[in-house]
Write an enzyme that holds these catalytic residues in place. Sequence first.
Site, PDB file in Angstrom:
ATOM      1  N   ARG A 159       0.652  -0.971  -0.037  1.00 57.70           N
ATOM      2  CA  ARG A 159      -0.082   0.436  -0.182  1.00 57.70           C
ATOM      3  C   ARG A 159       0.849   1.605  -0.263  1.00 57.70           C
ATOM      4  NH1 ARG A 159      -0.338   4.799   2.545  1.00 57.70           N
ATOM      5  NH2 ARG A 159      -0.175   3.262   4.555  1.00 57.70           N
ATOM      6  N   ASP A 160       1.596   1.695   1.119  1.00 60.77           N
ATOM      7  CA  ASP A 160       2.481   2.764   1.015  1.00 60.77           C
ATOM      8  C   ASP A 160       3.455   2.602   0.359  1.00 60.77           C
ATOM      9  OD1 ASP A 160       3.002   5.709   2.126  1.00 60.77           O
ATOM     10  OD2 ASP A 160       3.911   4.486   3.957  1.00 60.77           O
TER      11      ASP A 160
ATOM     12  N   ASN B  53       9.331   4.098   3.374  1.00 60.09           N
ATOM     13  CA  ASN B  53       9.622   3.612   4.017  1.00 60.09           C
ATOM     14  C   ASN B  53      10.691   2.827   4.744  1.00 60.09           C
ATOM     15  OD1 ASN B  53       6.597   4.024   3.671  1.00 60.09           O
ATOM     16  ND2 ASN B  53       6.132   3.711   5.663  1.00 60.09           N
TER      17      ASN B  53
ATOM     18  N   CYS C  48       5.211   8.961  -0.304  1.00 64.31           N
ATOM     19  CA  CYS C  48       3.374  10.095  -0.030  1.00 64.31           C
ATOM     20  C   CYS C  48       3.450  10.382  -0.940  1.00 64.31           C
ATOM     21  CB  CYS C  48       2.921  10.190   1.436  1.00 64.31           C
ATOM     22  SG  CYS C  48       2.302  11.531   1.287  1.00 64.31           S
TER      23      CYS C  48
ATOM     24  N   HIS D 206       6.099   4.952  12.781  1.00 65.73           N
ATOM     25  CA  HIS D 206       6.016   4.445  10.683  1.00 65.73           C
ATOM     26  C   HIS D 206       7.144   5.361  10.600  1.00 65.73           C
ATOM     27  CE1 HIS D 206       3.353   3.977   7.648  1.00 65.73           C
ATOM     28  NE2 HIS D 206       4.340   5.502   6.882  1.00 65.73           N
TER      29      HIS D 206
ATOM     30  N   HIS E 110       8.978   7.305   7.649  1.00 62.97           N
ATOM     31  CA  HIS E 110       9.736   6.924   5.993  1.00 62.97           C
ATOM     32  C   HIS E 110      11.642   7.564   6.299  1.00 62.97           C
ATOM     33  CE1 HIS E 110       6.016   6.695   3.638  1.00 62.97           C
ATOM     34  NE2 HIS E 110       5.477   6.943   5.119  1.00 62.97           N
TER      35      HIS E 110
HETATM   36  P1  HMG Z   1     -12.969  14.646  -1.442  1.00 62.67           P
HETATM   37  O1  HMG Z   1     -12.574  14.783  -2.967  1.00 62.67           O
HETATM   38  O2  HMG Z   1     -12.868  15.638  -0.472  1.00 62.67           O
HETATM   39  O3  HMG Z   1     -14.216  13.651  -0.942  1.00 62.67           O
HETATM   40  O4  HMG Z   1     -12.115  13.943  -1.252  1.00 62.67           O
HETATM   41  P2  HMG Z   1     -15.689  13.943  -1.312  1.00 62.67           P
HETATM   42  O5  HMG Z   1     -16.381  13.623  -0.503  1.00 62.67           O
HETATM   43  O6  HMG Z   1     -16.356  15.561  -1.858  1.00 62.67           O
HETATM   44  O7  HMG Z   1     -16.425  13.621  -2.583  1.00 62.67           O
HETATM   45  C1  HMG Z   1     -15.928  14.100  -4.099  1.00 62.67           C
HETATM   46  C2  HMG Z   1     -15.779  12.880  -5.236  1.00 62.67           C
HETATM   47  O8  HMG Z   1     -14.641  11.440  -4.615  1.00 62.67           O
HETATM   48  C3  HMG Z   1     -16.803  11.883  -5.160  1.00 62.67           C
HETATM   49  O9  HMG Z   1     -17.067  11.664  -7.079  1.00 62.67           O
HETATM   50  C4  HMG Z   1     -16.983  10.887  -3.937  1.00 62.67           C
HETATM   51  O10 HMG Z   1     -17.983   9.404  -4.145  1.00 62.67           O
HETATM   52  C5  HMG Z   1     -15.559  10.314  -4.800  1.00 62.67           C
HETATM   53  P3  HMG Z   1     -18.248  11.920  -7.439  1.00 62.67           P
HETATM   54  O11 HMG Z   1     -19.858  12.382  -7.079  1.00 62.67           O
HETATM   55  O12 HMG Z   1     -17.366  13.774  -8.044  1.00 62.67           O
HETATM   56  O13 HMG Z   1     -18.130  11.215  -9.102  1.00 62.67           O
HETATM   57  N1  HMG Z   1     -15.285   9.125  -3.244  1.00 62.67           N
HETATM   58  C6  HMG Z   1     -14.536   8.519  -3.261  1.00 62.67           C
HETATM   59  N2  HMG Z   1     -14.080   7.275  -4.224  1.00 62.67           N
HETATM   60  C7  HMG Z   1     -13.801   6.117  -4.183  1.00 62.67           C
HETATM   61  N3  HMG Z   1     -13.310   5.981  -2.842  1.00 62.67           N
HETATM   62  C8  HMG Z   1     -14.159   6.918  -1.425  1.00 62.67           C
HETATM   63  C9  HMG Z   1     -14.211   8.002  -2.337  1.00 62.67           C
HETATM   64  N4  HMG Z   1     -14.344   8.981  -1.436  1.00 62.67           N
HETATM   65  C10 HMG Z   1     -15.225  10.110  -2.017  1.00 62.67           C
HETATM   66  N5  HMG Z   1     -13.703   6.655   0.050  1.00 62.67           N
HETATM   67  C11 HMG Z   1     -10.856  11.710   0.116  1.00 62.67           C
HETATM   68  C12 HMG Z   1     -11.620  12.856   0.268  1.00 62.67           C
HETATM   69  C13 HMG Z   1     -10.146  11.529   1.472  1.00 62.67           C
HETATM   70  C14 HMG Z   1     -11.974  10.312  -0.579  1.00 62.67           C
HETATM   71  C15 HMG Z   1      -9.551  11.918  -1.161  1.00 62.67           C
HETATM   72  O14 HMG Z   1      -9.168  12.660  -0.521  1.00 62.67           O
HETATM   73  C16 HMG Z   1      -8.466  10.600  -1.228  1.00 62.67           C
HETATM   74  O15 HMG Z   1      -8.708   9.302  -1.707  1.00 62.67           O
HETATM   75  N6  HMG Z   1      -7.336  11.042  -0.699  1.00 62.67           N
HETATM   76  C17 HMG Z   1      -6.654   9.850  -0.579  1.00 62.67           C
HETATM   77  C18 HMG Z   1      -5.262  10.434  -0.113  1.00 62.67           C
HETATM   78  C19 HMG Z   1      -3.873   9.180   0.038  1.00 62.67           C
HETATM   79  O16 HMG Z   1      -4.623   8.448  -0.113  1.00 62.67           O
HETATM   80  N7  HMG Z   1      -3.436   9.599   0.597  1.00 62.67           N
HETATM   81  C20 HMG Z   1      -1.625   8.494   0.515  1.00 62.67           C
HETATM   82  C21 HMG Z   1      -2.369   7.801   1.910  1.00 62.67           C
HETATM   83  S1  HMG Z   1      -1.698   8.564   3.303  1.00 62.67           S
HETATM   84  C22 HMG Z   1      -0.199   7.998   3.513  1.00 62.67           C
HETATM   85  O17 HMG Z   1       0.033   7.847   2.909  1.00 62.67           O
HETATM   86  C23 HMG Z   1       0.785   8.390   5.518  1.00 62.67           C
HETATM   87  C24 HMG Z   1       0.467   7.415   6.114  1.00 62.67           C
HETATM   88  O18 HMG Z   1       1.170   6.551   5.238  1.00 62.67           O
HETATM   89  C25 HMG Z   1       1.336   7.488   7.141  1.00 62.67           C
HETATM   90  C26 HMG Z   1       2.555   8.399   6.687  1.00 62.67           C
HETATM   91  O19 HMG Z   1       3.575   8.490   6.511  1.00 62.67           O
HETATM   92  O20 HMG Z   1       2.395   9.929   7.092  1.00 62.67           O
HETATM   93  C27 HMG Z   1      -0.577   6.511   6.490  1.00 62.67           C
HETATM   94 MG    MG Z   2       3.448   6.658   5.285  1.00 62.35          MG
END
Ligand code: HMG
Ligand code: MG
Length: 315
Positions: free
Chosen positions: A33-34, A267, A258, A225, A227
């Site tokens: 995933r990450d 990571n 990220c 966690h 990186h």
């Molecule tokens: P948004 O645009 O604010 O969502 O995104 P919304 O609720 O306003 O919806 C807008 C559109 O997105 C709609 O579609 C929803 O259906 C769709 P439309 O009607 O326009 O066609 N939607 C979705 N589709 C599929 N799956 C969903 C979903 N939710 C809404 N779950 C949202 C908000 C959170 C969805 C968006 O910002 C997003 O997907 N962000 C992902 C960011 C991400 O994945 N980042 C990486 C992971 S975090 C990380 O890596 C850090 C970590 O490793 C720890 C560290 O290292 O720090 C964990």
């Molecule tokens: Mg991470």
Amino acid sequence: MMNQSNKPVVADSQLASDNQIPHSVKIVEVGPRDGLQNEKQLIDVDTKIELINRLVDAGLKTIESGSFVNPQWVPQMAGSEDIFKRLEPRQSVTYTALTPNLKGYQRAQDVGVKEIAVFAAASESFSQKNINCSISESIERFKPLMELAKQDNIPVRGYISCVLGCPYDGDIGVNKVNEVAQQLIDIGCYEISLGDTIGVGTPAKVKHLLATIMQNIAIEKIAVHFHDTYGQALANIYAALQMGISVVDSSIAGLGGCPYAKGASGNVATEDVVYMLNGLGISTGTDLDKLITAGNFISTKLGRASASKVAQALS
Ligand code: HMG
Ligand code: MG
């Protein structure tokens, strides 16, 4: 002389009694995933499944295998449904996934995901860039998801990003991390994974952060966690072990980063963590040679050498 699996040169009991270092560590493998969420090259579902199977075969018990975020935001995770549909259930192995909101939770439930994670940040700017809302809005967004997860008996992990620094806001105060950690515990997360998303932390900062968080949250509920952007991850893990932390996230072959933190590298590599833990006499239940083979498998698919120093040395 050290043998290849880096067996300890002093008795386990002596090392373990030196301080609070745990006798065993749970590794949470986040590479599929990450790691893969940040690769420019899209990896197909068959390859991801083969990678996950190899990780299981190497002894990993908790593997973050997908992410039910908006595929327009992170196209690399678009195949997560297919992955979970096709993963074979294995005894004592948990395949986990990220779910940012109710929609993500429902998608995960439709394919039978048994453990999930929500992800918040300790930095307002990162929260906006990563999940398009403020920190407090994110906690509110998680609440209905947490309610459903409770009803469905699905354990939920809580991530906090940028605990030791933010690419947009710079330094982050420990009190802010502490506040978010407490909020995630209060809404029902069983564990908090403290993410140094951009790898800027150093051991003293890690200890200071953990000392603060541990005042309110039991040590068993805290994971780290790291990186490896600044090459500090192993030193930071060692500092966390000295504080008694026994859950460590890592990524096979050091995959990762990220998409919303420019310059964030992978990571810490699972192979490097296991080598260090072997040397400390800390058990992980994993087979280093098989981990290296799994890391080399995915690195070859990505057309490059493994970022794990241990894999480079032993391959
Ligand atoms: P948004 O645009 O604010 O969502 O995104 P919304 O609720 O306003 O919806 C807008 C559109 O997105 C709609 O579609 C929803 O259906 C769709 P439309 O009607 O326009 O066609 N939607 C979705 N589709 C599929 N799956 C969903 C979903 N939710 C809404 N779950 C949202 C908000 C959170 C969805 C968006 O910002 C997003 O997907 N962000 C992902 C960011 C991400 O994945 N980042 C990486 C992971 S975090 C990380 O890596 C850090 C970590 O490793 C720890 C560290 O290292 O720090 C964990
Ligand atoms: Mg991470």
